[in-house]
Design a protein around this motif. Sequence first.
Motif, PDB file in Angstrom:
ATOM      1  N   SER A   1      13.817  -0.574   9.476  1.00  0.00           N
ATOM      2  CA  SER A   1      12.702  -1.493   9.685  1.00  0.00           C
ATOM      3  C   SER A   1      11.758  -1.527   8.493  1.00  0.00           C
ATOM      4  O   SER A   1      10.726  -2.193   8.532  1.00  0.00           O
ATOM      5  N   GLU A   2      12.109  -0.823   7.429  1.00  0.00           N
ATOM      6  CA  GLU A   2      11.213  -0.655   6.283  1.00  0.00           C
ATOM      7  C   GLU A   2      11.712  -1.434   5.063  1.00  0.00           C
ATOM      8  O   GLU A   2      12.865  -1.296   4.662  1.00  0.00           O
ATOM      9  N   THR A   3      10.844  -2.238   4.484  1.00  0.00           N
ATOM     10  CA  THR A   3      11.157  -2.955   3.240  1.00  0.00           C
ATOM     11  C   THR A   3      10.320  -2.381   2.120  1.00  0.00           C
ATOM     12  O   THR A   3       9.100  -2.242   2.248  1.00  0.00           O
ATOM     13  N   ARG A   4      10.983  -2.044   1.026  1.00  0.00           N
ATOM     14  CA  ARG A   4      10.304  -1.413  -0.105  1.00  0.00           C
ATOM     15  C   ARG A   4      10.420  -2.264  -1.372  1.00  0.00           C
ATOM     16  O   ARG A   4      11.389  -2.983  -1.574  1.00  0.00           O
TER      17      ARG A   4
ATOM     18  N   GLY B   1       2.618  -4.271   1.594  1.00  0.00           N
ATOM     19  CA  GLY B   1       1.845  -3.663   2.670  1.00  0.00           C
ATOM     20  C   GLY B   1       2.181  -2.190   2.825  1.00  0.00           C
ATOM     21  O   GLY B   1       1.292  -1.333   2.964  1.00  0.00           O
ATOM     22  N   LEU B   2       3.482  -1.853   2.798  1.00  0.00           N
ATOM     23  CA  LEU B   2       3.917  -0.456   2.887  1.00  0.00           C
ATOM     24  C   LEU B   2       3.418   0.341   1.688  1.00  0.00           C
ATOM     25  O   LEU B   2       2.953   1.490   1.829  1.00  0.00           O
TER      26      LEU B   2
ATOM     27  N   GLN C   1      -0.305   1.092   2.114  1.00  0.00           N
ATOM     28  CA  GLN C   1      -0.537   2.068   3.181  1.00  0.00           C
ATOM     29  C   GLN C   1      -0.138   3.479   2.768  1.00  0.00           C
ATOM     30  O   GLN C   1      -0.610   4.465   3.346  1.00  0.00           O
ATOM     31  N   SER C   2       0.740   3.592   1.767  1.00  0.00           N
ATOM     32  CA  SER C   2       1.219   4.904   1.323  1.00  0.00           C
ATOM     33  C   SER C   2       0.445   5.429   0.126  1.00  0.00           C
ATOM     34  O   SER C   2       0.858   6.430  -0.485  1.00  0.00           O
TER      35      SER C   2
ATOM     36  N   ALA D   1       5.071   4.406  -1.895  1.00  0.00           N
ATOM     37  CA  ALA D   1       6.342   4.047  -1.253  1.00  0.00           C
ATOM     38  C   ALA D   1       7.035   2.909  -2.005  1.00  0.00           C
ATOM     39  O   ALA D   1       6.826   1.729  -1.731  1.00  0.00           O
TER      40      ALA D   1
ATOM     41  N   ALA E   1       5.832  -7.338   3.353  1.00  0.00           N
ATOM     42  CA  ALA E   1       6.207  -6.064   3.972  1.00  0.00           C
ATOM     43  C   ALA E   1       6.217  -4.930   2.950  1.00  0.00           C
ATOM     44  O   ALA E   1       5.702  -3.836   3.209  1.00  0.00           O
ATOM     45  N   ALA E   2       6.798  -5.190   1.771  1.00  0.00           N
ATOM     46  CA  ALA E   2       6.928  -4.137   0.765  1.00  0.00           C
ATOM     47  C   ALA E   2       5.568  -3.738   0.190  1.00  0.00           C
ATOM     48  O   ALA E   2       5.279  -2.539   0.033  1.00  0.00           O
TER      49      ALA E   2
ATOM     50  N   THR F   1      15.659  -3.293   1.966  1.00  0.00           N
ATOM     51  CA  THR F   1      15.309  -3.029   3.363  1.00  0.00           C
ATOM     52  C   THR F   1      16.229  -1.956   3.917  1.00  0.00           C
ATOM     53  O   THR F   1      17.457  -2.063   3.816  1.00  0.00           O
TER      54      THR F   1
END
Length: 259
Positions: free
Chosen positions: A125-128, A192-193, A196-197, A201, A189-190, A122
């Motif tokens: 605000s971004e979790t990868r 989902g990111l 979306q990328s 990501a 979160a990861a 993290t």
Amino acid sequence: MHTSVYSNSHDATSWNGVQLVDGSEFDAFMEGEVASRLHDKAGKADFTSHLNSLASTGFAQDSLQAILEAEHPEERDWAVGEALAEAWLSREHGVVWPWNMERDKRTPLASLPGADLVGFVTQGSETRLVLGEVKSSSDSNAPPNVMTGRHGMTRQLETLVTDIGLLYTLIRWLQPRCRGNDSEPHFNAAIGLLLQSGNKAMTLFGVLVRDTQPDERDLRNRGQHLGGVVNAPAGCHLLALHLPCSIASLPDRVQGGVS
């Protein structure tokens, strides 16, 4: 416990060399955080507690003790190197490991396929999603052979960022291990990111455990090459951890011995 000896980058890929310093802090790190990862102490404690609750007689307790004493502890130096890399990435980069791969072994000396490292990081605000590889080498060449060739770290990292089939397999493996526990929000979160990328990501780590003198050539050409392969929003970090002891002595050091 450590000093930075070099640092550089090319596009979305960075590479760093770190010299670990011998002493009480290094000993505590090896005997604490590294040993905990190597032997999956949290999972073992839960396992022991659960089985104790099922052993309701003295005979059953004796049977359980026989099982617990039959444990085959991991003593291969490369496995200690992987545990060291995981502990270091947790300490210095905030990587969270939702699962210890020791739990998936079906035989005492199994080596699991896929990625060596699977976790989350993290930043703000971004979790990868974190994927990565670990290699240990005493090779005097720079770079060592484990960085090059068909089965070298460079090729493995390329595959992690380009092979959608492997990405599916790793996410499929990870999802049930995160479901219904503290790791589920990180997973959601990861991934989902990632979706979306356009499945880009993620953060890659390549960790090289060395017992040679620091030399940027271990990573520089590989970093420059990966800089042309790994494109933002993906990121790749190559890290050389230079030990204050030999790789062959790692099993002793993690047990509290000095050699």
